[in-house]
Write a protein that holds these residues in place. Structure first.
Motif, PDB file in Angstrom:
ATOM      1  N   LEU A 178      -8.435  11.915  -2.682  1.00 28.12           N
ATOM      2  CA  LEU A 178      -9.186  10.675  -2.707  1.00 28.12           C
ATOM      3  C   LEU A 178      -8.331   9.424  -2.853  1.00 28.12           C
ATOM      4  O   LEU A 178      -8.551   8.455  -2.129  1.00 28.12           O
ATOM      5  N   ARG A 181      -6.740   8.366   0.555  1.00 26.44           N
ATOM      6  CA  ARG A 181      -7.725   7.976   1.558  1.00 26.44           C
ATOM      7  C   ARG A 181      -8.383   6.646   1.189  1.00 26.44           C
ATOM      8  O   ARG A 181      -8.590   5.777   2.032  1.00 26.44           O
ATOM      9  N   VAL A 182      -8.722   6.497  -0.082  1.00 26.63           N
ATOM     10  CA  VAL A 182      -9.335   5.244  -0.524  1.00 26.63           C
ATOM     11  C   VAL A 182      -8.365   4.081  -0.352  1.00 26.63           C
ATOM     12  O   VAL A 182      -8.758   2.973   0.031  1.00 26.63           O
ATOM     13  N   ALA A 185      -8.392   3.086   3.279  1.00 25.23           N
ATOM     14  CA  ALA A 185      -9.648   2.386   3.577  1.00 25.23           C
ATOM     15  C   ALA A 185      -9.640   0.979   2.996  1.00 25.23           C
ATOM     16  O   ALA A 185     -10.101   0.023   3.644  1.00 25.23           O
ATOM     17  N   ASP A 186      -9.103   0.824   1.796  1.00 22.48           N
ATOM     18  CA  ASP A 186      -9.008  -0.509   1.192  1.00 22.48           C
ATOM     19  C   ASP A 186      -8.101  -1.428   2.006  1.00 22.48           C
ATOM     20  O   ASP A 186      -8.343  -2.637   2.095  1.00 22.48           O
ATOM     21  N   SER A 217      -0.607   1.555  -0.240  1.00 15.61           N
ATOM     22  CA  SER A 217      -0.965   2.686   0.618  1.00 15.61           C
ATOM     23  C   SER A 217       0.266   3.453   1.077  1.00 15.61           C
ATOM     24  O   SER A 217       0.297   4.695   1.034  1.00 15.61           O
ATOM     25  N   ALA A 274     -12.942   1.077   8.277  1.00 14.67           N
ATOM     26  CA  ALA A 274     -12.645   1.389   6.872  1.00 14.67           C
ATOM     27  C   ALA A 274     -13.603   2.446   6.343  1.00 14.67           C
ATOM     28  O   ALA A 274     -13.198   3.384   5.636  1.00 14.67           O
ATOM     29  N   ALA A 275     -14.896   2.300   6.664  1.00 13.08           N
ATOM     30  CA  ALA A 275     -15.874   3.303   6.227  1.00 13.08           C
ATOM     31  C   ALA A 275     -15.583   4.662   6.855  1.00 13.08           C
ATOM     32  O   ALA A 275     -15.704   5.704   6.196  1.00 13.08           O
ATOM     33  N   GLU A 278     -12.625   6.249   4.950  1.00 11.78           N
ATOM     34  CA  GLU A 278     -12.978   6.744   3.616  1.00 11.78           C
ATOM     35  C   GLU A 278     -13.838   7.992   3.681  1.00 11.78           C
ATOM     36  O   GLU A 278     -13.715   8.889   2.850  1.00 11.78           O
ATOM     37  N   GLU A 279     -14.717   8.058   4.668  1.00 11.23           N
ATOM     38  CA  GLU A 279     -15.599   9.225   4.800  1.00 11.23           C
ATOM     39  C   GLU A 279     -15.002  10.309   5.685  1.00 11.23           C
ATOM     40  O   GLU A 279     -15.630  11.350   5.890  1.00 11.23           O
ATOM     41  N   SER A 280     -13.797  10.059   6.224  1.00  8.13           N
ATOM     42  CA  SER A 280     -13.106  10.994   7.112  1.00  8.13           C
ATOM     43  C   SER A 280     -13.977  11.356   8.315  1.00  8.13           C
ATOM     44  O   SER A 280     -14.017  12.503   8.757  1.00  8.13           O
TER      45      SER A 280
END
Length: 658
Positions: A178, A181-182, A185-186, A217, A274-275, A278-280
């Motif tokens: 997490l 990945r977060v 996305a950020d 990142s 980005a979404a 984060e949700e792959s």
């Protein structure tokens, strides 16, 4: 301003002190607070249950260092941040135990450990915390009678730190991927905000946020990749997704320097990516974007469509992913580099000697003068003078203030709470305050840690409220030693290093301009820049932004110093902003050339390089900026016109004074 208002202003505390006493607006880390309560109260409870309270207190002390060191996000980095320093802490407590009660031998050993600790601080974050624990535990071992045999205290302290690590890793099976990945996305969200802010006054702030997000990142992903050597499919995909956001970042200045606004559909499309990150999610549709109408908007359109193709692609070629910061070196290479950095760096030796001098003076003072709980003097020196922790002067003052506040909390506890099970309940509350107060600032962290240390010391020595006054006196003595021997005696304390670091950044910009517009690159002789060279150009630009990040860090540190250092630092701010604008203008020019604008003449490129190098030489020869001029460049034409204007503006901002 009336006379009464002027009097109130003169009577108000100085701004550099108020900035340290003003709590930061950071959320409370509830998970860390619960973890700290369990990690520090649990061993204390076990100690009382087994009728070994001293053992429980030592395990809780080890847990305290683990709680303070648990500052990373990715779990593998947290393992390093907690486990590695514990090993150095165990060595430190053994060294301290060996010289306990030996007088001047203890002074010599702790001075040598202080030198090593200070030099280690220049290697990196993990080495810095390791050096801190090495010195702290050496001081504790040399100042406190610890249980026999010699290996008991190191073992118990290490168990406490490992207990914190075990609690931290409990959620790893569910959340181990997490943080990376977060973080990616950020970064996409930060880039979306940057594109939305192009052409507005908010652009500079958004660009700084993008730089910080990219650094975070890449640090997280490359740290994990260093262990798995690119074999993890998830990490390869995340790295590819992070790489393709770079062209979007490069295209943003091209839009901003023309004061253009992008349609809302473009940042909205980046937020959708980005979404998906984060949700792959995979298999998404190509974004619907308005038709581009200029080289800058064509650059944005091309970069965004390519980013979408990579984000939605489930299968990424693991052998065609080039990270923008270069491949991490092998462990042996990194160790050799770190060793050379420690042994042959003037900065390393300067920091080490500074810390060693103050530790030696603290230990010599307590050897010559009967001081109760004398090891607190050296502990205070260690916490305040750790050279990579910010302003020495402000930390000394804030530590004194925080210690006084912590004693106000500790006094009624030591007076009213008897040693026993009530201590466990009190520790549950006090331990939770450490992560919560640490997020608010250094003075608040000190105020939270002080009563915890006093409570554990009371369990070990049964002195109760009698610990309070010696703690205050010893802390003030330690702060005084730091202010004199660690601050006033070192001329570098009275000067900012902003000019020198800014000069390095300007020199790097000059090199980048030469590389970006070299005749052998895109558009000259029908040749196109190779992917490898293009990646090197991107890495060069990222290095410049990292340089500028360090300039901003130094600027923020200098602002917390008392006058005249803080006042001198504030004068550099317009030039810091001007140099950042130069980087944006250079990037924007390269992007416009890549998307149809004519290549600049070599003579024009050489002239800009020369101006940048002259600016860098002037900054290196300066201590202060003393006058601001008003002449600014007029309107010009050509792809490099914005860059020439930014360079001229930077040269016109101030006259350096040698």
């Amino acid at each position: 301003m009336t006379e009464a208002e002027a009097e109130r202003k003169r009577a108000a505390p100085p701004s550099w002190l108020l900035s340290g006493l003003r709590p930061l607006s950071a959320p409370i880390p509830w998970a860390a607070a619960v973890r700290a309560s369990i990690a520090m109260a649990g061993p204390l409870a076990v100690g009382f249950a087994l009728d070994r309270p001293a053992y429980g207190a030592l395990v809780s002390m080890g847990a305290l260092s683990g709680v303070i060191g648990d500052t990373a996000d990715a779990y593998r980095m947290r393992v390093l941040n907690i486990a590695v320093p514990q090993l150095f802490g165990a060595v430190g407590i053994m060294l301290g135990t060996l010289v306990y009660g030996t007088g001047w031998a203890a002074v010599a050993v702790l001075t040598a450990v202080g030198l090593l600790s200070g030099m280690m601080s220049t290697i990196g974050a993990v080495a810095s915390v390791s050096g801190l624990l090495l010195l702290l535990n050496s001081v504790v071992g040399a100042g406190l009678p610890l249980p026999d045999p010699w290996w008991v205290a190191p073992l118990l302290l290490t168990l406490g730190g490992l207990f914190v690590l075990a609690l931290t890793l409990l959620a790893w099976p569910m959340r181990r991927k997490l943080p990376e990945r977060v973080a990616v996305a950020d970064t996409y969200l930060a880039v979306a905000d940057l594109l939305a802010a192009a052409g507005t006054d908010a652009y500079e702030k958004r660009r700084q946020a993008v730089t910080q997000s990219l650094n975070t990142s890449y640090d997280l992903i490359l740290a994990r990749r260093a262990r798995y050597h690119g074999r993890s499919g998830a990490m390869v995909r995340l790295l590819a997704q992070l790489n393709v956001v770079i062209p979007l970042v490069e295209a943003a200045p091209a839009v901003h320097v023309r004061q253009s606004r992008l349609p809302e559909a473009i940042p909205a499309a980046v937020r959708e990516l980005a979404a998906a990150v984060e949700e792959s999610r995979t298999g998404g549709a190509e974004p619907e974007l308005p038709a581009p109408d200029s080289p800058a908007t064509r650059a944005v359109d091309s970069a965004l469509r390519h980013a979408a193709a990579v984000v939605y692609n489930a299968d990424v070629d693991p052998y065609n992913v080039d990270d923008r910061l270069g491949r991490p070196a092998a462990l042996g290479v990194r160790m050799r580099r770190a060793t050379r950095a420690v042994l042959f760096s003037r900065t390393s030796w300067r920091y080490g000697l500074r810390l060693a001098l103050c530790i030696g003076l603290a230990q010599a003072l307590t050897s010559l003068v009967a001081v109760d709980r004398s090891y607190w003097v050296a502990l205070t020196v260690t916490f305040v003078l750790k050279p990579d922790f910010g302003s020495v002067f402000s930390r000394a003052v804030l530590r004194a203030v925080g210690t006084a506040a912590g004693l106000v909390i500790a006094t009624p506890i030591l007076t009213a709470v008897p040693i026993g099970w009530w201590d466990v309940l009190v520790m549950v509350v006090l331990a939770a305050l450490i992560p919560a107060f640490t997020a608010k600032g250094y003075a608040f962290q000190t105020a939270a840690i002080t009563p915890v240390i006093l409570l554990l010391s009371d369990v070990l020595n049964h002195q109760g409220v009698a610990l309070v006054e010696p703690r205050l006196v010893d802390s003030l003595l330690g702060c005084a030693i730091v202010l004199v021997a660690g601050y006033l005696l070192w001329p570098e304390s009275w000067h900012t290093r902003i000019g020198h670091r800014l000069a390095n950044a300007v020199t790097d910009i000059a090199d980048y301009v030469a590389y970006a517009f070299d005749p052998g690159s895109d558009g000259r002789g029908g040749e196109r820049i190779s992917p490898v060279d293009q990646a090197e150009r991107v890495r060069a630009r990222r290095r410049i932004y990292r340089d500028l990040s360090s300039v901003r860090c130094e600027f923020q540190r200098a602002l917390t110093e008392p006058p005249p250092v803080g006042t001198r630092a504030a004068a550099w701010w317009p030039l810091v902003v001007a140099v950042e604008r130069i980087v944006d203008a250079a990037t924007a020019a390269r992007v416009r050339v890549d998307h149809g604008a004519p290549e600049p003449a070599p003579e024009e490129v050489a002239e800009i390089q020369q101006q940048l190098r002259e600016l860098a030489e002037g900054l290196r020869a300066s201590e202060d900026l003393v006058s601001v001029r008003t002449e600014l460049p007029g309107d010009e034409e050509g792809v490099l016109a914005p860059l020439r204007q930014e360079v001229a503006a930077a040269r016109a901002i101030a006259s350096p004074q040698p």
